[in-house]
Design an enzyme around this catalytic site. Structure first.
Site, PDB file in Angstrom:
ATOM      1  N   ALA A 129      -3.462   7.548 -20.638  1.00 22.18           N
ATOM      2  CA  ALA A 129      -3.644   8.988 -20.895  1.00 22.18           C
ATOM      3  C   ALA A 129      -2.709   9.824 -20.036  1.00 22.18           C
ATOM      4  O   ALA A 129      -2.233  10.884 -20.466  1.00 22.18           O
ATOM      5  CB  ALA A 129      -5.097   9.385 -20.644  1.00 22.18           C
ATOM      6  N   HIS A 165      -0.511   1.678 -25.160  1.00 23.00           N
ATOM      7  CA  HIS A 165      -1.317   0.577 -25.718  1.00 23.00           C
ATOM      8  C   HIS A 165      -0.864   0.263 -27.150  1.00 23.00           C
ATOM      9  O   HIS A 165      -1.692  -0.064 -27.993  1.00 23.00           O
ATOM     10  CB  HIS A 165      -2.819   0.920 -25.766  1.00 23.00           C
ATOM     11  CG  HIS A 165      -3.458   1.210 -24.446  1.00 23.00           C
ATOM     12  ND1 HIS A 165      -4.012   0.235 -23.653  1.00 23.00           N
ATOM     13  CD2 HIS A 165      -3.651   2.386 -23.788  1.00 23.00           C
ATOM     14  CE1 HIS A 165      -4.538   0.806 -22.561  1.00 23.00           C
ATOM     15  NE2 HIS A 165      -4.323   2.102 -22.624  1.00 23.00           N
ATOM     16  N   GLU A 201       1.277  -2.769 -24.375  1.00 21.89           N
ATOM     17  CA  GLU A 201       0.687  -3.034 -23.063  1.00 21.89           C
ATOM     18  C   GLU A 201       1.637  -3.937 -22.285  1.00 21.89           C
ATOM     19  O   GLU A 201       2.114  -4.951 -22.808  1.00 21.89           O
ATOM     20  CB  GLU A 201      -0.684  -3.686 -23.227  1.00 21.89           C
ATOM     21  CG  GLU A 201      -1.686  -2.720 -23.858  1.00 21.89           C
ATOM     22  CD  GLU A 201      -3.112  -3.242 -23.843  1.00 21.89           C
ATOM     23  OE1 GLU A 201      -3.327  -4.427 -23.530  1.00 21.89           O
ATOM     24  OE2 GLU A 201      -4.020  -2.430 -24.145  1.00 21.89           O
TER      25      GLU A 201
END
Lengths: 249, 249
Positions: A129, A165, A201
């Protein structure tokens, strides 16, 4: 490009804080140490994306102290704007992107952080985030819209979007929800939408001034509106994404 | 409960339009026919959640005509508000929930649809994003925030949230993004958040006035703030979720 303000920008944008089988920030700790270097002594942590900010700050503090840096958490500051103005480096951690961005607006921190990073050149680390809010907007977050921020426009430290991600389609899945790629392509159905860098990731983007380089081991997938998505290996020079004029891409 | 306005409400809220291995709306077509019954002749379709509204309306028209109903698409109407006022039944299809809700606001359709469904009692069918917008807010959508709607508050035809395409955690996954359950629990970390019904693909919720019943074959998972999530079989009576006072849950 060529804007002197952005020549000082230094960003380390991490897809995810924890990689399967590893500890918190373990997969990128070498890059963090190299990025912060020897001049930085204390890092200002922004734990707004998680609900339990005390526990989050404790975890981050332990990790950064193990690397030799002090850590102050902004949620413990009586004057967050002033704390940003004095920060040597900023680390914004992952969690829920909507909650994070709303708190940045609520505490009137968007412009102070922009100024500190773009004008003063202090290092900015984002994870998940914290990487989303470093970009032009949070329109390509994977998170649930659990709170309503006053805008989806974010810090705008880079003039494009990132999908952290990033997940390749699972060819064996029977689930009918949209794949990640399909969601990003839906974003690009909207007018005037910007490139989206899908950071798998284990991937990171290092930005130093007008130069951007893909780090980590897992590569990235780049989506540009109206073009076929492209695959990129670690080490790719993504400096062209820093061009403010998307027509030139 | 007991509000006479809501006694007329009739909703069929579908998790997903297409189930793996089946055709468009195939898994729920019997429920749709039974729900619409013999009095409805034409259905008003809202294709706002997808970019290509012509193609979407064509697909929906073919399906509803195969079931014996005519279909008008609101995107072909010169006066969408007036078209809603004359609709016999409404079907809002899936796609991107943010895009859908923004277009409902842009075309000033929130109140007309609410009035038609809650006061006049016309049948409402929602699928995926069309189910999200039927609830109190879109805060538990799975979609990417590709556009910024003026609010996350939605039609409010029911006083709780739904998570369509609800997905159980994959115990073999090495992906570190939040599971669906974790995302919903993050929503419930926020104050004053409402119950979330996680409708698995293949599940539907039938609402008739003050009665709500789980249909389909795959069951649902219910999340209530501060309580342990619970599993529910097809046939479950969910009427208690229609209670406007969450303290009584």
């Amino acid at each position: 490009m060529g804007d002197p303000e952005r020549r000082r920008r230094r960003l380390l944008l991490v897809s995810n804080s924890t990689l399967h089988g590893g500890g918190y920030l373990e997969h990128c700790q070498e890059q963090i140490e190299k990025f912060l270097g020897e001049n930085v002594r204390r890092v200002l942590f922004v734990p707004y994306a998680l609900h339990d900010q005390n526990a989050y700050a404790k975890m981050a503090r332990e990790k950064f102290e193990s690397l030799g840096y002090g850590l102050d958490s902004i949620h413990e500051s009586l004057d967050p704007r002033d704390t940003v103005r004095e920060a040597e480096a900023i680390f914004i951690g992952g969690g829920n992107t909507f909650r994070l961005l709303k708190k940045l607006y609520d505490n009137d921190l968007i412009q102070p952080i922009r100024k500190r990073v773009l004008e003063d050149g202090i290092p900015y680390i984002g994870s998940s985030a914290g990487t989303n809010v470093a970009t032009i907007s949070i329109s390509t977050t994977n998170d649930m819209p659990i709170v309503y921020p006053p805008s989806f426009l974010a810090l705008g430290l880079v003039p494009f979007n990132i999908n952290p991600h990033y997940l390749d389609p699972d060819v064996n899945s029977t689930h009918m929800g949209e794949t990640r790629e399909k969601r990003i392509l839906q974003y690009h159905e909207e007018p005037n939408t910007l490139p989206v860098l899908g950071l798998r990731e284990g991937s990171l983007l290092l930005v130093e001034g007008d130069k951007a380089t893909l780090q980590g081991k897992t590569g990235a997938r780049l989506f540009v509106r109206g073009k076929t998505p492209t695959e990129h290996e670690p080490g790719t020079d993504f400096s062209f994404l820093l061009n403010e004029d998307p027509e030139k891409l």
